[in-house]
Scaffold this motif. Structure first.
Motif, short mmCIF file in Angstrom:
data_model
loop_
_atom_site.label_atom_id
_atom_site.label_comp_id
_atom_site.label_asym_id
_atom_site.label_seq_id
_atom_site.Cartn_x
_atom_site.Cartn_y
_atom_site.Cartn_z
N ILE A 2 -164.41 34.44 -20.98
CA ILE A 2 -164.99 33.48 -20.03
C ILE A 2 -164.29 33.62 -18.68
CG2 ILE A 2 -165.22 31.03 -19.48
CD1 ILE A 2 -165.58 30.44 -22.38
N ARG A 3 -162.95 33.66 -18.72
CA ARG A 3 -162.18 33.78 -17.48
C ARG A 3 -162.57 35.05 -16.74
NH1 ARG A 3 -157.71 33.60 -19.69
NH2 ARG A 3 -157.16 31.43 -19.30
N ARG A 62 -165.65 21.28 -20.70
CA ARG A 62 -166.07 21.70 -19.37
C ARG A 62 -167.55 21.36 -19.15
NH1 ARG A 62 -162.88 26.13 -19.65
NH2 ARG A 62 -164.41 27.47 -20.61
N MET A 63 -168.36 21.64 -20.17
CA MET A 63 -169.79 21.36 -20.05
C MET A 63 -170.03 19.85 -19.92
SD MET A 63 -171.27 24.16 -22.74
CE MET A 63 -172.96 23.85 -22.39
N LEU A 96 -159.55 25.51 -17.45
CA LEU A 96 -159.42 26.96 -17.35
C LEU A 96 -158.66 27.31 -16.08
CD1 LEU A 96 -160.51 29.53 -18.83
CD2 LEU A 96 -162.36 29.57 -17.16
N ALA A 144 -167.51 29.06 -14.58
CA ALA A 144 -167.34 29.28 -16.02
C ALA A 144 -168.29 28.38 -16.84
CB ALA A 144 -165.89 29.02 -16.41
N VAL A 145 -168.48 27.16 -16.37
CA VAL A 145 -169.18 26.17 -17.19
C VAL A 145 -170.65 26.54 -17.44
CG1 VAL A 145 -169.85 24.69 -15.25
CG2 VAL A 145 -169.52 23.69 -17.49
N VAL A 146 -171.25 27.31 -16.52
CA VAL A 146 -172.67 27.62 -16.72
C VAL A 146 -172.91 29.08 -17.12
CG1 VAL A 146 -173.53 25.78 -15.27
CG2 VAL A 146 -172.99 27.98 -14.23
N TRP A 199 -172.18 31.41 -22.94
CA TRP A 199 -171.48 30.33 -23.64
C TRP A 199 -172.15 28.97 -23.50
CZ3 TRP A 199 -168.87 34.26 -21.06
CH2 TRP A 199 -168.14 35.12 -21.88
N SER A 200 -172.95 28.79 -22.44
CA SER A 200 -173.48 27.44 -22.21
C SER A 200 -174.66 27.11 -23.13
CB SER A 200 -173.90 27.27 -20.74
OG SER A 200 -175.01 28.09 -20.47
N ASP A 213 -160.05 32.09 -24.29
CA ASP A 213 -160.78 31.88 -23.04
C ASP A 213 -160.96 33.19 -22.28
OD1 ASP A 213 -161.12 29.20 -23.23
OD2 ASP A 213 -159.23 28.70 -22.23
N SER A 244 -168.92 26.53 -29.09
CA SER A 244 -167.84 26.90 -28.19
C SER A 244 -166.52 26.25 -28.59
CB SER A 244 -168.19 26.51 -26.75
OG SER A 244 -168.07 25.11 -26.58
N LEU A 245 -166.59 25.22 -29.46
CA LEU A 245 -165.35 24.60 -29.95
C LEU A 245 -164.54 25.58 -30.77
CD1 LEU A 245 -166.35 20.99 -31.05
CD2 LEU A 245 -164.73 21.65 -29.28
N HIS A 300 -164.45 24.86 -23.95
CA HIS A 300 -165.60 25.08 -23.09
C HIS A 300 -166.56 23.88 -23.15
CE1 HIS A 300 -168.31 27.53 -20.75
NE2 HIS A 300 -169.29 27.29 -21.59
N LEU A 301 -166.63 23.25 -24.31
CA LEU A 301 -167.51 22.09 -24.46
C LEU A 301 -167.07 20.96 -23.52
CD1 LEU A 301 -169.78 20.58 -25.85
CD2 LEU A 301 -168.21 19.97 -27.69
N TRP A 306 -158.07 18.95 -28.94
CA TRP A 306 -158.69 20.27 -29.10
C TRP A 306 -159.91 20.39 -28.20
CZ3 TRP A 306 -157.46 24.75 -31.29
CH2 TRP A 306 -158.48 25.69 -31.53
N PRO A 360 -173.33 24.88 -27.10
CA PRO A 360 -172.17 24.06 -26.73
C PRO A 360 -171.22 23.75 -27.88
CG PRO A 360 -174.22 22.81 -26.57
CD PRO A 360 -174.60 24.22 -26.76
N LEU A 361 -171.76 23.44 -29.07
CA LEU A 361 -170.88 23.03 -30.16
C LEU A 361 -170.10 24.22 -30.70
CD1 LEU A 361 -172.86 20.28 -32.07
CD2 LEU A 361 -171.38 20.13 -30.08
#
Lengths: 265, 274
Positions: free
Chosen positions: A139-140, B143-144, B267, A117-119, A123-124, A136, A130-131, B140-141, B135, A127-128
């Protein structure tokens, strides 16, 4: 003007097939060791290219140069015409090159699902932002699809560090696919696997060609690479010593020497 | 008296979190005492010499220190591990000496006249920052950032802009340390450069390591325990620092990953409660 020139030269590089990646006269030196010595080759669209060679022949150094972990001393690397030299690793990844690592380097303390998921490309890159994601779900779903493909969906919530060897190697591939690559480099994907696992893996890798435009496999296992590759390159001392169809390359005297040792050593 | 303890505990929670934020991306900073000092002085100057309202002075101090943090981080984060620790410690020494030799802000004598911060302000900030971190911890952040901390090279090779994330974390950590510093100066009403020596930076890192680096509660618990513990063993008089030090050594031997070592997955494969 420039565009016309590009159009006329681009598709001719390799026997009529379009070149996805071209490497020209790549050199890399570590102190007294010439890891890559004027190495040139191309990867055509739709092929699995195997790279063989004894330990220390420069295979991993080659991947590290292409993916930006090392800076080549000279030479050119182009992905579909785009110059990759002097780009940061994450930029090269975003242009469409992904890789696995010879000495499995998963994010061990994260779950199998998180590793993929992280890469995920979508979404990667932001990054900001994604907040602000509200769910989810997408992504899931994307991550599980990739795990399913490499037969890891039932392990999704395990820690990556707890996977068995063959599973960890497959997760490396799933994770690389998550970056949405056009070209995939696999660094000794069958190392440490038994015969049965190796055969399944070869099948899995051929199957990736519907998702990526090319695969480059570095491997020691001769049976595996012979069955898997459309074309082979043999390396020794950072140079290309043979190139062609698998049976041609394995018939080459220099390749046999490099693998079995020379009498005059 | 009780109020003072509560106040310092709150400040130390904020400082511990400022280290925690930087550590999220894998960098250990021993410069947060310096960022606290810069925040304390710049907010102090704005409210004393320019009569800015406290809230505005605090916000400006945090913002400016955050920018400064990013400027320091951009070259500093080329180093890592023990070299980054040395480099950030060096920043702390430099800032202290600069403050001592700058007459406009009182030099060694210190700067006075700030007022207005109360325990409520501090805990308001603690709650606000805590909610933001919570939060983040489900995002996802997060996770990164975990991936960057686990293996920066791999994360970069797979498309994550690691340098950017590390600089952002460093800047945010610096800004939060500055906010804590600003609140501190407006509560104490008088500050001197010696309040922000290198030991402050060391202690703040210790809170996080002691409590656990893998979740936001570790930093919080570490700050609370290590702020109040010296008070609880006050009866030991001059043996106090020795006992305090021994307790830390023993705890880190028993649980090397801190009091609250767990990390929760960001996740799950099945959707449960959310």
């Amino acid at each position: 003007m420039t565009r016309r020139t590009e159009l006329s030269t681009a598709p001719t590089a390799h026997g009529g097939a379009t070149s996805l990646l071209t490497v020209e006269s790549l050199c890399k030196r570590f102190g007294g060791l010439q890891a890559l010595d004027h190495l040139s080759f191309a990867v055509s669209t739709g092929e699995v290219l195997g790279i063989i060679g004894p330990n220390g022949a420069g295979k991993t150094a080659l991947i590290n140069c292409i993916t930006g972990l090392y800076q080549a001393d000279s030479g050119a690397i182009r992905l579909d015409g785009t110059d990759l030299s002097n780009r940061a690793p994450h930029q090269i990844s975003r242009l469409g090159i992904a890789r696995t690592f010879q000495n499995i380097r998963l994010f061990r303390r994260m779950s199998v699902l998180e590793n993929v998921a992280v890469v995920l490309k979508r979404w990667s890159q932001r990054p900001l932002r994604s907040l602000l994601l509200r769910s989810d779900g997408p992504i899931r779903k994307s991550a599980l699809q990739l795990l399913d493909r490499l037969r890891l969906a039932d392990k999704a919530d395990l820690l990556a560090g707890n996977l068995a060897y063959g599973e960890a190697r497959r997760l490396e591939i799933a994770r690389a696919l998550a970056t949405g690559p056009r070209l995939l480099f696999l660094d000794e994907p069958a190392a440490g696997m038994n015969e049965e696992e190796t055969a399944t893996l070869a099948h899995d890798i051929r199957g990736l060609l519907d998702q990526v435009q090319g695969v480059v496999v570095i491997e020691h296992d001769i049976g595996f690479i012979r069955s898997l590759s459309d074309r082979l390159i043999a390396m020794d001392y950072g140079r290309k010593i043979a190139e062609g169809l698998p049976q041609e390359v394995f018939a080459n005297a220099q390749v046999v020497d490099a693998y079995l040792g020379r009498d005059d050593d | 008296m009780i109020q003072d303890h509560l106040f310092f505990t709150g400040i130390n929670i904020l400082l511990a979190w400022s280290v925690y934020i930087i550590l999220l991306s894998g960098s250990l900073s021993f410069a947060n005492g310096a960022f606290m000092a810069i925040g304390a002085y710049s907010a102090g100057v704005l409210s004393v010499k320019f009569a800015w309202p406290m809230a505005l002075a605090l916000a400006a101090a945090a913002l400016a220190t955050g920018v400064l943090g990013a400027l320091i981080a951009t070259p500093a984060l080329r180093t890592r591990g023990v070299y980054l620790i040395l480099l950030t410690t060096g920043v702390t020494f430099c800032v202290q000496v600069l403050l001592e030799n700058f007459d406009y802000i009182g030099g060694v004598g210190g700067l006075g006249g700030m007022s207005g911060a109360t325990v409520w302000h501090v805990y308001g900030a603690v709650v606000l920052v805590g909610v933001l971190l919570w939060w983040l911890s489900r995002s996802h952040l997060q996770r990164m950032l975990d991936a960057v901390r686990e293996d920066e090279q791999v994360a970069a090779a797979l498309g994550i802009n690691t340098v950017y994330l590390k600089v952002v974390c460093f800047a945010l950590g610096a800004a939060l340390a500055a906010l804590a510093g600003g609140l501190y100066s407006h509560y104490m009403s008088f500050i001197r450069p010696e309040n922000f020596g290198v030991l402050v930076s060391v202690y703040v890192v210790l809170y996080v390591v002691f409590g656990g680096v893998n979740n936001l509660w570790g930093a919080l618990l570490g700050a609370v325990v290590l702020t109040l513990l010296p008070e609880l063993i006050r009866g030991l008089a001059s043996w106090r620092p020795l006992v305090f030090g021994l307790l830390i050594v023993i705890l880190l031997l028993v649980c090397p990953e801190g009091l609250l070592p767990w990390r929760s997955a960001t996740l799950k494969s099945r959707v449960n409660d959310d």
